[in-house]
Design a protein around this motif. Structure first.
Motif, short mmCIF file in Angstrom:
data_model
loop_
_atom_site.label_atom_id
_atom_site.label_comp_id
_atom_site.label_asym_id
_atom_site.label_seq_id
_atom_site.Cartn_x
_atom_site.Cartn_y
_atom_site.Cartn_z
N LEU A 4 -26.79 20.09 -30.01
CA LEU A 4 -27.09 20.89 -31.19
C LEU A 4 -28.33 20.28 -31.87
O LEU A 4 -28.32 19.11 -32.22
CB LEU A 4 -25.92 20.90 -32.17
CG LEU A 4 -24.58 21.39 -31.61
CD1 LEU A 4 -23.51 21.35 -32.70
CD2 LEU A 4 -24.71 22.80 -31.03
N THR A 5 -29.34 21.08 -32.06
CA THR A 5 -30.60 20.58 -32.60
C THR A 5 -30.76 20.93 -34.06
O THR A 5 -30.72 22.10 -34.44
CB THR A 5 -31.79 21.14 -31.80
OG1 THR A 5 -31.65 20.79 -30.43
CG2 THR A 5 -33.11 20.59 -32.34
N GLY A 24 -28.25 25.83 -30.87
CA GLY A 24 -27.41 25.45 -29.74
C GLY A 24 -27.66 26.33 -28.54
O GLY A 24 -28.80 26.71 -28.26
N SER A 25 -26.60 26.67 -27.84
CA SER A 25 -26.71 27.47 -26.62
C SER A 25 -25.48 28.36 -26.46
O SER A 25 -24.57 28.34 -27.29
CB SER A 25 -26.84 26.55 -25.41
OG SER A 25 -25.62 25.84 -25.18
N GLY A 30 -23.03 29.83 -29.25
CA GLY A 30 -23.02 31.23 -28.81
C GLY A 30 -21.65 31.85 -28.69
O GLY A 30 -21.51 33.07 -28.80
N ARG A 31 -20.62 31.04 -28.50
CA ARG A 31 -19.29 31.61 -28.34
C ARG A 31 -18.24 30.95 -29.22
O ARG A 31 -17.04 31.26 -29.09
CB ARG A 31 -18.85 31.53 -26.87
CG ARG A 31 -18.64 30.13 -26.35
CD ARG A 31 -18.17 30.16 -24.92
NE ARG A 31 -19.22 30.57 -24.01
CZ ARG A 31 -19.04 30.79 -22.72
NH1 ARG A 31 -17.85 30.65 -22.20
NH2 ARG A 31 -20.04 31.15 -21.94
N SER A 71 -27.61 30.19 -32.87
CA SER A 71 -28.07 29.36 -33.97
C SER A 71 -27.23 29.58 -35.21
O SER A 71 -26.62 30.64 -35.37
CB SER A 71 -29.53 29.68 -34.31
OG SER A 71 -30.39 29.31 -33.26
N ALA A 72 -27.23 28.58 -36.06
CA ALA A 72 -26.51 28.65 -37.33
C ALA A 72 -27.39 28.06 -38.41
O ALA A 72 -28.33 27.30 -38.13
CB ALA A 72 -25.18 27.89 -37.24
#
Lengths: 108, 121
Positions: A4-5, A24-25, A30-31, A71-72
Motif C-alpha cells: 500500500l503506497t 493499492g491493487s 480493490g476487493r 485507491s483510498a
C-alpha cells in the motif's frame, strides 16, 4: 516496501482541508475495505476510520474516508494543530493478509 | 473501559527467545480476535499475528514460523512467543483487539501502549 503506497509527508495550515492517499491493487484495496489509523507522537495508533468511511465513536466528523477502485483517501477538514501525526491506511491483502501502508507524516 | 497492557519486552541476544504478554481488562480475550502489531524504531506498522476466538492462529509470512501466539483464558492474557530473534525483530510490539467486519476485513480498534524488544549482542 509496503504493498500500500502512501505519500511520506503531507502538510497544511490550520483550518485547511488536506487529503492523504493510499494506493493499492486488485488483491487488496480493490476487493476489500480500508481502515485508517492515527498515531500521535509517542503514542499507540488509534483507529480513525474503518470499513472505508465509518468513524468509531468519539472521532470527529472532520475526518472522513473514501475508496474508489484500488485507491483510498483520508480527508481532514478544518485542520487543527493536534492533527499533527502519522497516518496509516490498512486493509486485507489476498497474499499477505493484513497489511499497512508505509505511513504519512502530517505537519500542521 | 477496555484496556490492554503489554509486558515482557527487553534486550535479547541475536538468536535468542522472548515471550511477550498482553493483559486485557474490560474484555474477555477468549471471546475476541486478538492481534499483535509491531513497529520498528522510526518505521511503519507491521502486522505480526492473530488468534481467533476459536483458537485458530495466523502469522505474517515474513516471520517464517518463528513466532507463536497463544492465550491463557484463566488469566485473560494473550502471549507472543518469539524464537530465533534477529535485528529485524527489534520493535515496539503492540497488542490489539480486533473489530470484526465483513470477512476477511477487520480492524484494530483497541491498542495497548506497546512493549519494546531490542536485539543486540
Amino acid at each position: 516496501q509496503s504493498v500500500l503506497t502512501q505519500p511520506p509527508s503531507a502538510s497544511g495550515t490550520p483550518g485547511q482541508r488536506v487529503t492523504i492517499s493510499c494506493s493499492g491493487s486488485s488483491s487488496n484495496i480493490g476487493r476489500n475495505t480500508v481502515n485508517w489509523y492515527q498515531q500521535l507522537p509517542g503514542t499507540a495508533p488509534k483507529l480513525l476510520i474503518y470499513d472505508n468511511n465509518q468513524r468509531p465513536s468519539g472521532v470527529p466528523d472532520r475526518f472522513s474516508g473514501s475508496k474508489s477502485g484500488t485507491s483510498a483517501s483520508l480527508a481532514i477538514s478544518g485542520l487543527q494543530s493536534e492533527d499533527e501525526a502519522d497516518y496509516y491506511c490498512a486493509t486485507w491483502d489476498d497474499r499477505l493478509k493484513r497489511v499497512f501502508g508505509g505511513g504519512t507524516k502530517l505537519t500542521v | 473501559e477496555v484496556q490492554l497492557v503489554e509486558s515482557g519486552g527487553g534486550l535479547v541476544q541475536p538468536g535468542g527467545s522472548l515471550r511477550l504478554s498482553c493483559a486485557a481488562s474490560g474484555i474477555t480475550v477468549s471471546s475476541n480476535y486478538m492481534s499483535w502489531v509491531r513497529q520498528a524504531p522510526g518505521r511503519g506498522l507491521e502486522w505480526v499475528s492473530i488468534i481467533y476466538d476459536n483458537g485458530n492462529t495466523y502469522y505474517a509470512d515474513s516471520l517464517k514460523g518463528r513466532f507463536t501466539v497463544s492465550r491463557d483464558n484463566s488469566r485473560n492474557t494473550v502471549s507472543l512467543h518469539m524464537n530465533s530473534l534477529g535485528a529485524e525483530d527489534a520493535a515496539l510490539y503492540y497488542c490489539a483487539r480486533v473489530l470484526i467486519l465483513n470477512s476477511p476485513n477487520d480492524a484494530f480498534d483497541v491498542w495497548g501502549q506497546g512493549t519494546m524488544v531490542a536485539v543486540s549482542s
